[in-house]
Design a protein around this motif. Structure first.
Motif, PDB file in Angstrom:
ATOM      1  N   MET A  84      14.958  -7.842   5.779  1.00 41.67           N
ATOM      2  CA  MET A  84      13.947  -8.654   6.437  1.00 41.67           C
ATOM      3  C   MET A  84      13.723  -8.165   7.857  1.00 41.67           C
ATOM      4  O   MET A  84      14.667  -7.699   8.517  1.00 41.67           O
ATOM      5  N   HIS A  85      12.464  -8.247   8.299  1.00 40.01           N
ATOM      6  CA  HIS A  85      12.123  -7.913   9.676  1.00 40.01           C
ATOM      7  C   HIS A  85      11.273  -9.043  10.241  1.00 40.01           C
ATOM      8  O   HIS A  85      10.330  -9.497   9.588  1.00 40.01           O
ATOM      9  N   ILE A  86      11.611  -9.484  11.437  1.00 44.19           N
ATOM     10  CA  ILE A  86      10.908 -10.570  12.107  1.00 44.19           C
ATOM     11  C   ILE A  86      10.267 -10.032  13.378  1.00 44.19           C
ATOM     12  O   ILE A  86      10.919  -9.339  14.163  1.00 44.19           O
ATOM     13  N   TYR A  87       8.986 -10.377  13.579  1.00 43.36           N
ATOM     14  CA  TYR A  87       8.246  -9.937  14.767  1.00 43.36           C
ATOM     15  C   TYR A  87       7.573 -11.130  15.433  1.00 43.36           C
ATOM     16  O   TYR A  87       7.129 -12.067  14.753  1.00 43.36           O
ATOM     17  N   ALA A  88       7.485 -11.065  16.751  1.00 39.85           N
ATOM     18  CA  ALA A  88       6.573 -11.933  17.500  1.00 39.85           C
ATOM     19  C   ALA A  88       5.289 -11.159  17.727  1.00 39.85           C
ATOM     20  O   ALA A  88       5.302  -9.930  17.847  1.00 39.85           O
ATOM     21  N   PHE A  89       4.154 -11.867  17.772  1.00 42.32           N
ATOM     22  CA  PHE A  89       2.895 -11.202  18.073  1.00 42.32           C
ATOM     23  C   PHE A  89       1.964 -12.216  18.735  1.00 42.32           C
ATOM     24  O   PHE A  89       2.281 -13.396  18.859  1.00 42.32           O
ATOM     25  N   GLY A  90       0.831 -11.742  19.209  1.00 38.80           N
ATOM     26  CA  GLY A  90      -0.138 -12.646  19.810  1.00 38.80           C
ATOM     27  C   GLY A  90       0.052 -12.817  21.300  1.00 38.80           C
ATOM     28  O   GLY A  90       0.546 -11.932  21.994  1.00 38.80           O
ATOM     29  N   GLU A 113      10.909  -8.955   1.174  1.00 39.01           N
ATOM     30  CA  GLU A 113      10.771  -8.499  -0.206  1.00 39.01           C
ATOM     31  C   GLU A 113      10.092  -9.610  -0.998  1.00 39.01           C
ATOM     32  O   GLU A 113      10.110 -10.776  -0.603  1.00 39.01           O
ATOM     33  N   GLY A 114       9.527  -9.268  -2.130  1.00 38.36           N
ATOM     34  CA  GLY A 114       8.741 -10.227  -2.894  1.00 38.36           C
ATOM     35  C   GLY A 114       9.497 -11.448  -3.355  1.00 38.36           C
ATOM     36  O   GLY A 114       8.909 -12.494  -3.596  1.00 38.36           O
ATOM     37  N   THR A 115      10.820 -11.347  -3.480  1.00 41.47           N
ATOM     38  CA  THR A 115      11.596 -12.460  -4.026  1.00 41.47           C
ATOM     39  C   THR A 115      12.194 -13.362  -2.953  1.00 41.47           C
ATOM     40  O   THR A 115      12.839 -14.351  -3.265  1.00 41.47           O
ATOM     41  N   GLU A 116      11.992 -13.052  -1.670  1.00 45.01           N
ATOM     42  CA  GLU A 116      12.566 -13.845  -0.582  1.00 45.01           C
ATOM     43  C   GLU A 116      11.922 -15.233  -0.530  1.00 45.01           C
ATOM     44  O   GLU A 116      10.695 -15.361  -0.522  1.00 45.01           O
ATOM     45  N   THR A 117      12.753 -16.297  -0.517  1.00 41.96           N
ATOM     46  CA  THR A 117      12.220 -17.666  -0.530  1.00 41.96           C
ATOM     47  C   THR A 117      12.777 -18.530   0.592  1.00 41.96           C
ATOM     48  O   THR A 117      12.527 -19.733   0.618  1.00 41.96           O
ATOM     49  N   THR A 118      13.518 -17.949   1.519  1.00 35.71           N
ATOM     50  CA  THR A 118      14.193 -18.770   2.530  1.00 35.71           C
ATOM     51  C   THR A 118      13.402 -18.913   3.822  1.00 35.71           C
ATOM     52  O   THR A 118      13.802 -19.655   4.711  1.00 35.71           O
ATOM     53  N   VAL A 119      12.271 -18.229   3.953  1.00 39.94           N
ATOM     54  CA  VAL A 119      11.502 -18.268   5.188  1.00 39.94           C
ATOM     55  C   VAL A 119      10.529 -19.443   5.160  1.00 39.94           C
ATOM     56  O   VAL A 119       9.821 -19.655   4.175  1.00 39.94           O
ATOM     57  N   ASP A 120      10.475 -20.200   6.247  1.00 40.74           N
ATOM     58  CA  ASP A 120       9.627 -21.381   6.357  1.00 40.74           C
ATOM     59  C   ASP A 120       8.173 -20.956   6.615  1.00 40.74           C
ATOM     60  O   ASP A 120       7.856 -20.447   7.692  1.00 40.74           O
ATOM     61  N   TYR A 177       6.512  -6.376   2.172  1.00 35.83           N
ATOM     62  CA  TYR A 177       6.401  -5.001   2.660  1.00 35.83           C
ATOM     63  C   TYR A 177       5.247  -4.272   1.969  1.00 35.83           C
ATOM     64  O   TYR A 177       4.479  -3.551   2.620  1.00 35.83           O
ATOM     65  N   ASP A 178       5.103  -4.479   0.670  1.00 35.57           N
ATOM     66  CA  ASP A 178       4.030  -3.795  -0.061  1.00 35.57           C
ATOM     67  C   ASP A 178       2.661  -4.247   0.420  1.00 35.57           C
ATOM     68  O   ASP A 178       1.735  -3.430   0.551  1.00 35.57           O
ATOM     69  N   LYS A 179       2.501  -5.551   0.698  1.00 33.82           N
ATOM     70  CA  LYS A 179       1.213  -6.048   1.173  1.00 33.82           C
ATOM     71  C   LYS A 179       0.875  -5.449   2.531  1.00 33.82           C
ATOM     72  O   LYS A 179      -0.279  -5.039   2.783  1.00 33.82           O
ATOM     73  N   LEU A 180       1.852  -5.371   3.414  1.00 32.98           N
ATOM     74  CA  LEU A 180       1.603  -4.780   4.730  1.00 32.98           C
ATOM     75  C   LEU A 180       1.240  -3.304   4.618  1.00 32.98           C
ATOM     76  O   LEU A 180       0.354  -2.819   5.324  1.00 32.98           O
ATOM     77  N   ARG A 181       1.902  -2.585   3.718  1.00 35.96           N
ATOM     78  CA  ARG A 181       1.547  -1.171   3.517  1.00 35.96           C
ATOM     79  C   ARG A 181       0.099  -1.044   3.047  1.00 35.96           C
ATOM     80  O   ARG A 181      -0.637  -0.162   3.492  1.00 35.96           O
ATOM     81  N   ASP A 182      -0.314  -1.943   2.131  1.00 33.42           N
ATOM     82  CA  ASP A 182      -1.690  -1.912   1.637  1.00 33.42           C
ATOM     83  C   ASP A 182      -2.685  -2.194   2.767  1.00 33.42           C
ATOM     84  O   ASP A 182      -3.710  -1.516   2.888  1.00 33.42           O
ATOM     85  N   VAL A 184      11.846  -8.718  16.666  1.00 34.07           N
ATOM     86  CA  VAL A 184      12.807  -9.745  17.071  1.00 34.07           C
ATOM     87  C   VAL A 184      14.106  -9.622  16.285  1.00 34.07           C
ATOM     88  O   VAL A 184      15.193  -9.816  16.817  1.00 34.07           O
ATOM     89  N   PHE A 185      13.973  -9.298  14.991  1.00 33.35           N
ATOM     90  CA  PHE A 185      15.160  -9.188  14.135  1.00 33.35           C
ATOM     91  C   PHE A 185      14.921  -8.120  13.081  1.00 33.35           C
ATOM     92  O   PHE A 185      13.819  -8.019  12.526  1.00 33.35           O
ATOM     93  N   SER A 186      15.951  -7.336  12.800  1.00 33.51           N
ATOM     94  CA  SER A 186      15.890  -6.318  11.749  1.00 33.51           C
ATOM     95  C   SER A 186      17.194  -6.324  10.982  1.00 33.51           C
ATOM     96  O   SER A 186      18.265  -6.136  11.566  1.00 33.51           O
ATOM     97  N   SER A 187      17.123  -6.526   9.686  1.00 35.70           N
ATOM     98  CA  SER A 187      18.342  -6.567   8.877  1.00 35.70           C
ATOM     99  C   SER A 187      18.944  -5.186   8.666  1.00 35.70           C
ATOM    100  O   SER A 187      20.120  -5.059   8.325  1.00 35.70           O
ATOM    101  N   ASP A 188      18.136  -4.131   8.870  1.00 37.85           N
ATOM    102  CA  ASP A 188      18.641  -2.765   8.660  1.00 37.85           C
ATOM    103  C   ASP A 188      18.605  -1.917   9.938  1.00 37.85           C
ATOM    104  O   ASP A 188      18.739  -0.699   9.884  1.00 37.85           O
ATOM    105  N   LYS A 189      18.383  -2.598  11.082  1.00 34.92           N
ATOM    106  CA  LYS A 189      18.348  -1.924  12.397  1.00 34.92           C
ATOM    107  C   LYS A 189      17.169  -0.974  12.552  1.00 34.92           C
ATOM    108  O   LYS A 189      17.143  -0.158  13.468  1.00 34.92           O
ATOM    109  N   LYS A 190      16.177  -1.074  11.676  1.00 32.49           N
ATOM    110  CA  LYS A 190      14.987  -0.238  11.771  1.00 32.49           C
ATOM    111  C   LYS A 190      13.790  -1.096  12.179  1.00 32.49           C
ATOM    112  O   LYS A 190      13.821  -2.330  12.061  1.00 32.49           O
ATOM    113  N   ASP A 191      12.739  -0.437  12.654  1.00 27.92           N
ATOM    114  CA  ASP A 191      11.498  -1.117  13.030  1.00 27.92           C
ATOM    115  C   ASP A 191      10.454  -0.771  11.971  1.00 27.92           C
ATOM    116  O   ASP A 191       9.805   0.270  12.031  1.00 27.92           O
TER     117      ASP A 191
END
Length: 206
Positions: A1-7, A27-34, A43-48, A67-74
């Motif tokens: 998961m990657h979290i960003y602030a924007f705006g 990922e498509g199966t993630e359900t914990t985000v409000d 990720y696939d939608k953003l790539r499209d 703001v947050f990266s689960s794999d230390k990547k941007d």
């Protein structure tokens, strides 16, 4: 998961009327985000969206902070620059349609006046934002329509009425809009319509 602030928080324009826009890349199966707190994209939608140069991803590309990266990547940075934005004509047509329908409803009576003013603002702001991306001078602020060239030729005071309507309609924040203020917007409806038409003409010339 990657979290960003924007705006506005990333532009340094945050004020009492601002919220903090947050993006969750999942990922498509993630359900914990409000979904009430985050704009959620796979990720696939953003790539499209990156491949077609969608205005939203241009916004993210130019005005987002990791703001947050689960794999230390941007993730967004690794996508690079989005493709050229090319859907300007169809987008301007949609925003003109929104403006026309909202204006018709506003002129038909006082019912839902705040909502209709809010939709008018949304049509104006989004048209200006998309046009600014198209011409290579992106402008994402609330006041984009006053900041681009050609600028919307109405007074900042009337424009602020539309901004207030948007904040009232979407967040319940701000002072109520008077009948006199609604009338002042009605007085410039044709000016706004001509400006929107002019943006479409400008895209045909480029």
């Amino acid at each position: 998961m990657h979290i960003y602030a924007f705006g506005s928080v990333c532009r340094g324009e945050i004020d009492q009327a601002s919220d903090v826009d947050m993006l969750a890349c999942i990922e498509g199966t993630e359900t914990t985000v409000d979904a009430t707190q985050f704009s959620i994209y796979t990720y696939d939608k953003l790539r499209d969206l990156w491949r077609i140069g969608n205005p939203f991803v241009w916004h993210l590309h130019l005005e987002s902070k990791l703001v947050f990266s689960s794999d230390k990547k941007d993730f967004l940075a690794e996508l690079g620059t989005p493709s050229k934005y090319t859907d300007i004509k169809s987008d301007l047509a949609k925003f003109s349609e929104l403006f026309n329908s909202s204006t018709h409803a506003l002129l038909s009576g006082p019912e839902n006046a705040i909502f209709n003013l809010s939709c008018i603002f949304l049509a104006i702001r989004n048209a200006a934002m998309c046009y600014s991306i198209y011409v290579g001078a992106p402008e994402f602020s609330r006041y984009s329509a006053l900041n681009i060239q050609p600028a919307l030729p109405i007074s900042p005071e009337i424009y602020k009425i539309l901004v207030r309507a948007r904040l009232l309609s979407s967040r319940g924040y701000g002072s109520l809009i008077t009948k006199q203020e609604i009338a002042s917007v009605v007085d410039v409806v044709e000016v706004i319509r001509v400006w929107l038409d002019h943006l479409e003409v400008c895209t045909n010339e480029k």
